[in-house]
Design an enzyme around this catalytic site. Structure first.
Site, short mmCIF file in Angstrom:
data_model
loop_
_atom_site.label_atom_id
_atom_site.label_comp_id
_atom_site.label_asym_id
_atom_site.label_seq_id
_atom_site.Cartn_x
_atom_site.Cartn_y
_atom_site.Cartn_z
N ARG A 58 -6.86 -2.29 8.96
CA ARG A 58 -7.46 -3.62 8.90
C ARG A 58 -7.16 -4.43 10.15
O ARG A 58 -8.05 -4.93 10.80
CB ARG A 58 -6.97 -4.37 7.66
CG ARG A 58 -8.03 -4.40 6.58
CD ARG A 58 -7.51 -5.02 5.32
NE ARG A 58 -6.47 -4.19 4.71
CZ ARG A 58 -5.60 -4.61 3.81
NH1 ARG A 58 -5.61 -5.86 3.42
NH2 ARG A 58 -4.72 -3.79 3.29
N ARG A 97 1.26 -5.32 -5.90
CA ARG A 97 1.17 -6.53 -5.09
C ARG A 97 1.56 -7.66 -6.05
O ARG A 97 0.96 -7.81 -7.11
CB ARG A 97 -0.24 -6.68 -4.52
CG ARG A 97 -0.55 -5.53 -3.55
CD ARG A 97 -1.54 -5.92 -2.46
NE ARG A 97 -1.28 -5.18 -1.22
CZ ARG A 97 -1.89 -4.03 -0.89
NH1 ARG A 97 -2.79 -3.49 -1.69
NH2 ARG A 97 -1.62 -3.44 0.26
N THR A 105 3.70 2.88 5.81
CA THR A 105 2.30 2.45 5.81
C THR A 105 1.50 3.38 6.71
O THR A 105 1.99 3.74 7.79
CB THR A 105 2.12 0.99 6.30
OG1 THR A 105 0.75 0.78 6.66
CG2 THR A 105 2.97 0.66 7.51
N ASP A 149 4.39 -4.69 6.29
CA ASP A 149 4.90 -5.97 6.80
C ASP A 149 4.99 -7.04 5.71
O ASP A 149 5.92 -7.83 5.71
CB ASP A 149 4.09 -6.44 8.02
CG ASP A 149 2.62 -6.62 7.72
OD1 ASP A 149 2.14 -6.08 6.69
OD2 ASP A 149 1.94 -7.28 8.51
N GLY A 183 0.83 -1.21 0.00
CA GLY A 183 0.00 0.00 0.00
C GLY A 183 0.86 1.26 0.00
O GLY A 183 1.86 1.30 0.71
N VAL A 231 17.06 8.16 0.16
CA VAL A 231 17.92 7.02 -0.21
C VAL A 231 18.80 7.40 -1.40
O VAL A 231 20.01 7.16 -1.41
CB VAL A 231 17.05 5.78 -0.54
CG1 VAL A 231 17.89 4.68 -1.19
CG2 VAL A 231 16.36 5.26 0.71
N ASP A 264 1.31 -0.15 11.80
CA ASP A 264 1.16 -1.49 12.37
C ASP A 264 2.42 -2.34 12.29
O ASP A 264 2.35 -3.56 12.16
CB ASP A 264 -0.02 -2.22 11.69
CG ASP A 264 0.20 -2.36 10.20
OD1 ASP A 264 1.13 -1.73 9.65
OD2 ASP A 264 -0.56 -3.12 9.57
N ASP A 268 -0.97 2.67 8.42
CA ASP A 268 -1.62 1.95 9.53
C ASP A 268 -0.81 1.95 10.83
O ASP A 268 -1.34 1.60 11.88
CB ASP A 268 -1.89 0.49 9.14
CG ASP A 268 -3.01 0.39 8.12
OD1 ASP A 268 -3.74 1.38 7.95
OD2 ASP A 268 -3.15 -0.68 7.50
#
Ligand code: ADP
Length: 320
Positions: free
Chosen positions: A171, A72, A125, A103, A11, A23, A129, A127
């Site tokens: 999610r 993906r 991300t 992740d 994502g 970078v 997470d 999230d």
């Protein structure tokens, strides 16, 4: 190392461009060649490589999404796919790769490292997470975007004395929901990390609030819990208060990154190149107590991240 690659995967998140820029420019400053790999692992397998110079990352710091695009890639989940990825990287003369993603992308980065291509992950991300890092690139911007949207919905809810149920992204993790619940004055945050009871956690605060003269109510629901439309219907039926659900959706992903996300991305990009320069791979770059650090990828992914204990209580106390 003299030649490294950089890709974005999974994502997209605001601030990924700032990380790419960091970078590339840190690599060039250290006398390295830097190749962009377009479209994540798909591009690695297809050989979508492009040499980067200092100007190729001009004018991107303030842009959301990722200029390298993302994907993906199912093939990359197979051993043969990773092997092909290592071969393609070697053929292009790459000695190390920086992967900016979540992740899932880091599991791919670990596989690349284990098959002999040193790879360093930068957490990008919205999230937040990733277990080993206090913050991920994009989280701060997403919070701001959601805050803006909720503030606008609140104007209308207040004018019509409505209850609003707002579904936000996340999610498996309720960080966005929990943080904006406090920042936007919600009665409750419903998140995947914490079981909830409809009567005590949603209906009771709304009814109690009405008795205290509250004219609008806000319930924030994380995507991982879902069901916000049904929740709104149920609240209206039980309380008699007009209730609307809004699913914010992809509005939360894009947009110009905040200063905090640009800083985080810039610092993490520099650290990732420092690691590769020393020949070190299989690491995730992280921020802990405002220090930039790094962890073994698997250890980093396995680390448990706790929702700050007081956050859920704070929302309750402050919505009084
Ligand atoms: P995110 O990085 O945002 O979590 P995904 O979970 O979609 O996003 O992962 C991005 C890509 O990383 C996947 O399309 C796949 O190519 C690769 N990937 C995900 N999981 C694994 C895995 N277990 N092993 C190897 N590669 C993986």
């Amino acid at each position: 190392m003299k030649k490294i690659g950089v890709l974005t995967s999974g994502g997209d998140a605001p601030g990924m461009n700032a990380a790419i820029r960091s970078v590339v420019r840190m690599g060039l400053s250290n006398g390295m060649e830097v190749l962009a790999i377009r479209k994540g692992y798909t591009g690695l397998l297809q050989g979508l490589f492009e040499p980067m110079d200092a100007r190729s990352v001009s004018d991107i710091l303030h842009r959301g999404g990722t200029i390298l695009q993302s994907s993906r890639c199912l093939e990359f989940r197979e051993e043969a796919g990773v092997k092909k990825g290592v071969e393609m990287a070697r053929k292009a003369g790459l000695e190390g790769i920086v992967v900016i993603g979540g992740d899932g992308s880091f599991r791919g980065a670990r596989d690349l490292s284990l098959m002999g291509m040193p790879t360093v992950g930068i957490p990008g991300t919205i999230d937040n997470d990733i277990g080993c890092t206090d913050l991920t690139i994009g989280f701060d911007t997403a919070l701001d975007t959601v805050k803006d949207a909720i503030d606008k919905i609140r104007d209308t809810a207040q004018s019509h004395e409505r209850c609003s149920v707002i579904e936000v992204m996340g999610r498996g993790a309720g960080y966005i929901a929990a943080y904006v619940a406090i920042a936007c004055g919600a009665e409750a945050a419903i998140i995947p990390e914490q079981p909830f009871d409809f009567e005590t956690d949603i209906i009771k605060p709304i009814i109690d609030g009405k008795k205290r003269g509250k004219e609008n109510n806000l319930i924030v629901v994380a995507e991982g819990v879902g069901g916000s439309v049904e929740m709104a219907e149920h609240i209206e039926k039980v309380t008699g208060i007009e209730t609307r659900a809004t699913v914010l959706g992809h509005i939360q992903r894009g947009g110009s990154p905040t200063v905090n996300d640009r800083m985080l991305a810039s610092r993490m990009g520099i650290h990732a190149v420092k690691l590769l320069k020393q020949g070190i791979g299989n690491r995730i770059v992280a921020i802990k107590n405002n220090d930039i650090v790094d962890y073994d990828i698997l250890e980093g992914l396995d680390m448990k991240k706790m929702m700050p204990g007081d956050i859920m209580n704070m929302a309750k106390i402050l919505s009084l």
